[in-house]
Design an enzyme around this catalytic site. Structure first.
Site, short mmCIF file in Angstrom:
data_model
loop_
_atom_site.label_atom_id
_atom_site.label_comp_id
_atom_site.label_asym_id
_atom_site.label_seq_id
_atom_site.Cartn_x
_atom_site.Cartn_y
_atom_site.Cartn_z
N GLU A 102 -4.91 -6.51 8.52
CA GLU A 102 -4.06 -7.59 8.67
C GLU A 102 -3.15 -6.99 9.20
O GLU A 102 -2.63 -6.13 9.06
CB GLU A 102 -3.85 -8.03 7.11
CG GLU A 102 -5.32 -8.71 6.67
CD GLU A 102 -5.13 -9.03 5.27
OE1 GLU A 102 -3.97 -9.17 4.87
OE2 GLU A 102 -6.09 -9.57 4.65
N CYS A 115 4.36 -6.55 11.07
CA CYS A 115 4.08 -5.60 9.93
C CYS A 115 2.67 -5.27 10.19
O CYS A 115 1.89 -5.95 10.11
CB CYS A 115 4.18 -6.17 8.37
SG CYS A 115 3.62 -5.13 7.06
N CYS A 122 -7.10 2.08 1.58
CA CYS A 122 -6.11 3.05 1.33
C CYS A 122 -6.73 3.82 0.18
O CYS A 122 -7.36 3.16 -0.65
CB CYS A 122 -4.96 2.47 1.02
SG CYS A 122 -3.45 3.50 0.80
N CYS A 126 -2.21 3.05 -5.52
CA CYS A 126 -1.26 2.57 -6.26
C CYS A 126 -1.76 1.17 -6.98
O CYS A 126 -2.37 0.30 -6.43
CB CYS A 126 -0.02 2.13 -5.30
SG CYS A 126 0.65 3.40 -4.11
N CYS A 129 -1.06 -2.62 -5.93
CA CYS A 129 -1.26 -2.97 -4.54
C CYS A 129 -2.83 -3.25 -4.56
O CYS A 129 -3.67 -2.79 -4.89
CB CYS A 129 -1.13 -2.14 -3.66
SG CYS A 129 -1.36 -2.10 -2.00
N CYS A 340 4.04 -8.71 0.65
CA CYS A 340 4.09 -7.21 0.18
C CYS A 340 3.08 -7.05 -1.17
O CYS A 340 3.27 -7.74 -2.23
CB CYS A 340 5.52 -6.38 -0.34
SG CYS A 340 6.72 -6.31 0.94
FE1 SF4 Z 1 -1.82 2.39 -0.08
FE2 SF4 Z 1 -1.24 0.07 -1.18
FE3 SF4 Z 1 -0.10 2.44 -2.24
FE4 SF4 Z 1 0.76 1.56 0.35
S1 SF4 Z 1 1.15 0.45 -1.70
S2 SF4 Z 1 -0.05 3.83 -0.20
S3 SF4 Z 1 -1.39 0.40 0.89
S4 SF4 Z 1 -2.19 1.92 -2.30
#
Ligand code: SF4
Length: 352
Positions: A102, A115, A122, A126, A129, A340
């Protein structure tokens, strides 16, 4: 024979390719212009290349490599989210996987900021997220990343970009640096590096390469000044402590054109107390930077909620009293899951 994408190649590489196909090297310069300035998506559109030249490129396995958006959604606040279907590499073994990434266009007065995503999913995990929850599906090529710049409706009017979409840009640094080279070169987009911000959670070994290799702005996702608390949210902290990240950043000059910012998403009862603000001030002391406080968007199965605005203001005032420039980020595109932490949310999690 595998296809070779021209999008993402430098001017020198395009000239070499032209010569290797038995064409004059100035054809390489013409191709660069078609790719990066005229946004051509096929060789047929490159009308000042002879038919023979176009056929030779095809015969040698070259393609433009354009990825066009398959869907777009517009938020009530004007933010637009584009979905790009990509086929990307999972790593050294060369395996490819189809996925969707995206890009989000955020209008703000005269500015139109894009963005962009650098990876499909990923690895960094985190906890707050949605992209992290999705797991890793592969690195984007420079062609995939540049397609996000080239083929949205707003492409000609973009003023800025942030590498804050899906993925950790420093975990796909070669393709991100290649993209930045195309964006900033005279023969490419001719953007100033001041229009580009790369965001990282602090992948230490790659950070120096990035800082030495370009002049773009840097944003570091911090979210908590205490190592143990940060590690409970961001596994990267166990491998690369934010203290070491800051030590490295202190070797670089952020007093001039290049800007350094820290992203601090606020979670109620987790990182919003005054002792967090004071620890943040101590951590960042001596580093010319700003802090962006970000409103958290609730996601399923995550214990923390957003911090009410008045409390965010109190936190901000405490940082400002200690001399830190601080802003509270306006929330954009939440209704289309473009805000975000929500990228890949709706698409991959229909229950949202
Ligand atoms: Fe990956 Fe999300 Fe952490 Fe960014 S915030 S590094 S996209 S897991």
């Amino acid at each position: 024979m595998g296809k070779i994408k021209l999008l993402g190649k430098t001017l020198a590489e395009l000239k070499e390719i032209a010569v290797s196909c038995g064409l004059p090297s100035f054809n390489g310069a013409q191709i660069a212009q078609w790719l990066y300035q005229k946004r051509a998506t096929s060789f047929e559109q490159m009308t000042n290349l002879s038919k023979t030249a176009r056929q030779r490129l095809l015969d040698q396995g070259y393609v433009v490599g354009a990825v066009l958006p398959s869907e777009q959604h517009t938020s009530s606040d004007g933010t637009k989210k584009y979905l790009f279907p990509v086929s990307c590499s999972l790593g050294a073994d060369g395996a490819m996987e189809d996925s969707v990434v995206e890009a989000v266009m955020i209008p703000d007065g005269d500015r139109k900021t894009l963005c962009v995503s650098s990876q499909a999913g990923c690895k960094m995990g985190c906890k707050f997220c949605m992209t992290g929850r999705q797991g890793f599906h592969g690195n984007l090529s420079a062609a995939d990343i540049l397609s996000q710049f080239l083929y949205t409706d707003e492409a000609p009017q973009l003023t800025n970009t942030v590498f804050m979409g899906m993925g950790e840009p420093l975990d796909n640094l070669p393709e991100v640096m290649r993209t930045i080279e195309v964006l900033t070169a005279d023969w490419g987009f001719a953007w100033s590096p001041k229009r580009i911000t790369v965001s990282t959670i602090g992948v230490l070994p790659k950070l120096r390469t990035f800082l030495d290799g370009c002049k773009c702005h840097l944003a570091v996702s911090l979210h908590n000044p205490f190592p143990e608390e940060r590690a409970s949210l961001m596994p990267v902290q166990k491998a690369y402590s934010v203290t070491d990240v800051i030590k490295l950043l202190k070797e670089y000059d952020f007093t001039g054109q290049r800007r350094l910012s820290f992203e601090y998403t606020m979670f109620s009862g987790f990182n919003d107390d005054k002792h967090h603000a004071d620890a943040l001030v101590r951590l960042l002391r001596g580093l010319p930077c700003r802090v962006n406080l970000i409103r958290f968007h609730k996601i399923p199965d995550f214990p923390y909620t957003t911090v009410p605005d008045p409390l965010m203001e109190v936190f901000k005032s405490r940082l400002e009293a200690a001399g830190i420039i601080c802003t509270i980020r306006a929330s954009r595109g939440e209704d289309i899951f473009a805000a975000c932490g929500l990228l890949a949310g709706k698409h991959n999690n229909p229950q949202l």
